[in-house]
Design an enzyme around this catalytic site. Structure first.
Site, mmCIF file in Angstrom:
data_model
loop_
_atom_site.group_PDB
_atom_site.id
_atom_site.type_symbol
_atom_site.label_atom_id
_atom_site.label_comp_id
_atom_site.label_asym_id
_atom_site.label_seq_id
_atom_site.Cartn_x
_atom_site.Cartn_y
_atom_site.Cartn_z
ATOM 1 N N ARG A 57 120.173 -76.615 15.606
ATOM 2 C CA ARG A 57 120.701 -75.516 14.971
ATOM 3 C C ARG A 57 120.480 -75.861 13.770
ATOM 4 N NH1 ARG A 57 125.629 -77.800 13.033
ATOM 5 N NH2 ARG A 57 126.261 -78.485 15.735
ATOM 6 N N TYR A 109 124.312 -48.756 8.210
ATOM 7 C CA TYR A 109 124.317 -48.864 9.468
ATOM 8 C C TYR A 109 125.989 -49.335 9.630
ATOM 9 C CZ TYR A 109 123.631 -51.383 13.842
ATOM 10 O OH TYR A 109 123.556 -52.006 14.796
ATOM 11 N N ASP A 181 118.677 -53.731 3.083
ATOM 12 C CA ASP A 181 118.704 -53.716 4.411
ATOM 13 C C ASP A 181 117.182 -53.062 4.707
ATOM 14 O OD1 ASP A 181 118.979 -52.882 7.104
ATOM 15 O OD2 ASP A 181 121.071 -53.212 7.299
ATOM 16 N N LYS A 206 114.564 -54.542 15.882
ATOM 17 C CA LYS A 206 113.778 -53.388 15.451
ATOM 18 C C LYS A 206 112.792 -53.536 16.040
ATOM 19 C CE LYS A 206 118.508 -52.211 15.887
ATOM 20 N NZ LYS A 206 119.471 -52.246 14.733
HETATM 21 C C1 LIG Z 1 120.700 -52.819 14.353
HETATM 22 C C2 LIG Z 1 120.938 -52.631 12.605
HETATM 23 C C3 LIG Z 1 121.889 -53.387 11.939
HETATM 24 C C4 LIG Z 1 122.399 -54.504 13.099
HETATM 25 O O1 LIG Z 1 121.011 -56.194 13.447
HETATM 26 P P1 LIG Z 1 122.051 -56.387 15.232
HETATM 27 O O2 LIG Z 1 120.097 -56.891 15.441
HETATM 28 O O3 LIG Z 1 121.507 -54.700 15.875
HETATM 29 O O4 LIG Z 1 122.604 -57.002 14.769
HETATM 30 C C5 LIG Z 1 121.900 -53.831 10.709
HETATM 31 N N1 LIG Z 1 121.184 -52.800 10.052
HETATM 32 C C6 LIG Z 1 120.651 -51.667 10.325
HETATM 33 C C7 LIG Z 1 120.365 -50.550 9.197
HETATM 34 C C8 LIG Z 1 120.388 -51.811 11.900
HETATM 35 O O5 LIG Z 1 119.303 -50.467 12.358
#
Ligand SMILES: *Cc1c(COP(=O)(O)O)cnc(C)c1O
Length: 397
Positions: A57, A109, A181, A206
């Site tokens: 961890r 988001y 982000d 993604k």
């Molecule tokens: C999907 C997404 C998240 C969250 O990520 P997870 O891996 O689903 O927890 C945060 N920001 C953006 C822009 C996203 O597309």
């Protein structure tokens, strides 16, 4: 130890670092690819004397390789990998205390909005949502208690572009840190730290992973003190991914550059195609010269990304029918992988934003343009438009 994993990579180009940074050939076997280190615990030669790993961890060799690689791609000194994008965001925001204030882009988001408004707000964290394309609006929203400005660019699902240099200036003048982000752009297209961001957040689920087969999150940053605090929280909270997850993400990163180039090419062609369709009221793609954020995107991005949104003149019911009628574009949430996806944000990813500052237009369709043959993608959308016009004769409006 993470520093050794960077050492050879500093002078390499992006594509080379994507394949090699943090990934020396395995010294015990010569394996070319970073092994999946499943061990939960690591032997100590003497009490407290070990090779950098004690408990998985706290630190794991596969995770360390991923952390070094993606930090290098972001041009950051430090990287921390998590079990999901939301786990990364939650860990980062646990550096705040009750009474602290977050300014959030009004097109954030949905999960970020939910974390801040429904989980952190009841614990005493204050927040407000602001149009970050307007630096004056941001300056007005800043309070003495503002610790974090949270931006996305391009945003989801409206593909709004925020001028990072402009908001970094306002954020820092107000004594806060700028968190960006970077999930939609990826470090291949945009490196927010070089435009003044303090922390970069990723959902590696993604484009970084890129194959719709692993959930993960990431934080990249330069500040040593904050990085130490976040490493403490990463271990204390424990929201880390498995070594297999880390391996898959690392494997995805190796092809990030070539995938993004094709995503961008296909998305550009599809945006041009949609612009010529009479059924379409508006195409939202930062690569189009008429997009309000085009100039800022051209300054801070290498290319314009693989996400395209558009609005149908025929309204909500037609948009929902259209999204359910494609064959190559699969009807699904998520984005950023090799296969093309289509969705109706108002009823799917952004349904929970109804009635909030983040509500999206009901006639909006979002495409995550994949890397298939462009002829198949455009053919699929052409067929969907054809079906729409035959079926909508006498149908609802
Ligand atoms: C999907 C997404 C998240 C969250 O990520 P997870 O891996 O689903 O927890 C945060 N920001 C953006 C822009 C996203 O597309």
């Amino acid at each position: 130890m993470a520093d050794d994993l960077f050492a050879d990579a500093a002078s390499w180009g992006f594509e080379t670092r994507a394949i090699r940074a943090g990934q020396p050939h395995d010294p015990t076997s010569g394996a070319v690819v970073t092994p999946i280190s499943l061990a939960t615990t690591f032997v100590q030669e003497d009490v407290g004397v070990h090779r950098g790993y004690e408990y998985s961890r706290t630190g794991n060799p596969t995770r360390a390789a991923l952390q070094a690689c993606l930090a290098s791609l972001e041009g950051a000194a430090h990287g921390l990998a998590f079990a999901s994008g939301m786990a990364a965001e939650d860990t980062l925001l646990r550096t705040l205390s009750p009474g602290d204030h977050i300014v959030l882009g009004d097109d954030a988001y949905g999960g970020t909005y939910r974390l801040i408004s429904a989980v952190l707000a009841p614990m005493g964290i204050e927040w407000s949502a602001v149009d970050l394309t307007d630096p004056t609006a941001l300056a007005t929203a800043m309070r003495p208690e503002t610790k974090v400005v949270w931006a996305e660019t391009p945003t989801n699902p409206l593909l709004t572009v925020v001028d990072l240099t402009a908001i970094a200036e306002v954020t820092h003048a107000g004594g806060a840190i700028l968190v960006v982000d970077n999930t939609f752009a990826t470090p291949y297209l945009q490196q927010p730290i070089s435009h003044g961001a303090d922390v970069v957040v990723h959902s590696t689920t993604k484009y970084c992973g890129g194959h719709s087969d692993v959930v993960g999150g990431f934080l990249a940053l330069d500040d040593d003190e904050l990085a130490e605090r976040l490493a403490y929280l990463q271990n204390a909270i424990g929201a880390v991914g498995s070594p297999f997850d880390n391996f898959l993400t690392l494997r995805g990163l190796k092809t990030l550059a070539v995938r993004m180039d094709r995503h961008c090419e296909n998305a550009t062609d599809i945006a041009d195609f949609l612009e010529r369709r009479d059924e379409v009221a508006e195409v939202l793609y930062p690569g189009l010269p008429n997009h309000p954020g085009h100039a800022a995107a051209a300054r801070q991005m290498k290319r314009f990304g693989g996400m395209v949104s558009f609005r149908l003149r025929a309204g909500k019911a037609a948009a929902m029918r259209f999204a359910a009628s494609t064959r190559v574009f699969s009807l699904a949430e998520s984005l950023g992988a090799v296969e093309s996806l289509i969705e109706h944000p108002g009823a799917m990813t952004h349904a929970s934003a109804a009635g909030s500052p983040l509500e999206v237009p009901a006639d909006l369709i979002r495409l995550s343009v994949g890397i298939e043959s462009i002829d198949d993608l455009i053919g699929d959308l052409t067929d969907a438009f054809d079906r729409l016009s035959t079926r909508s004769v006498g149908a609802d409006r």
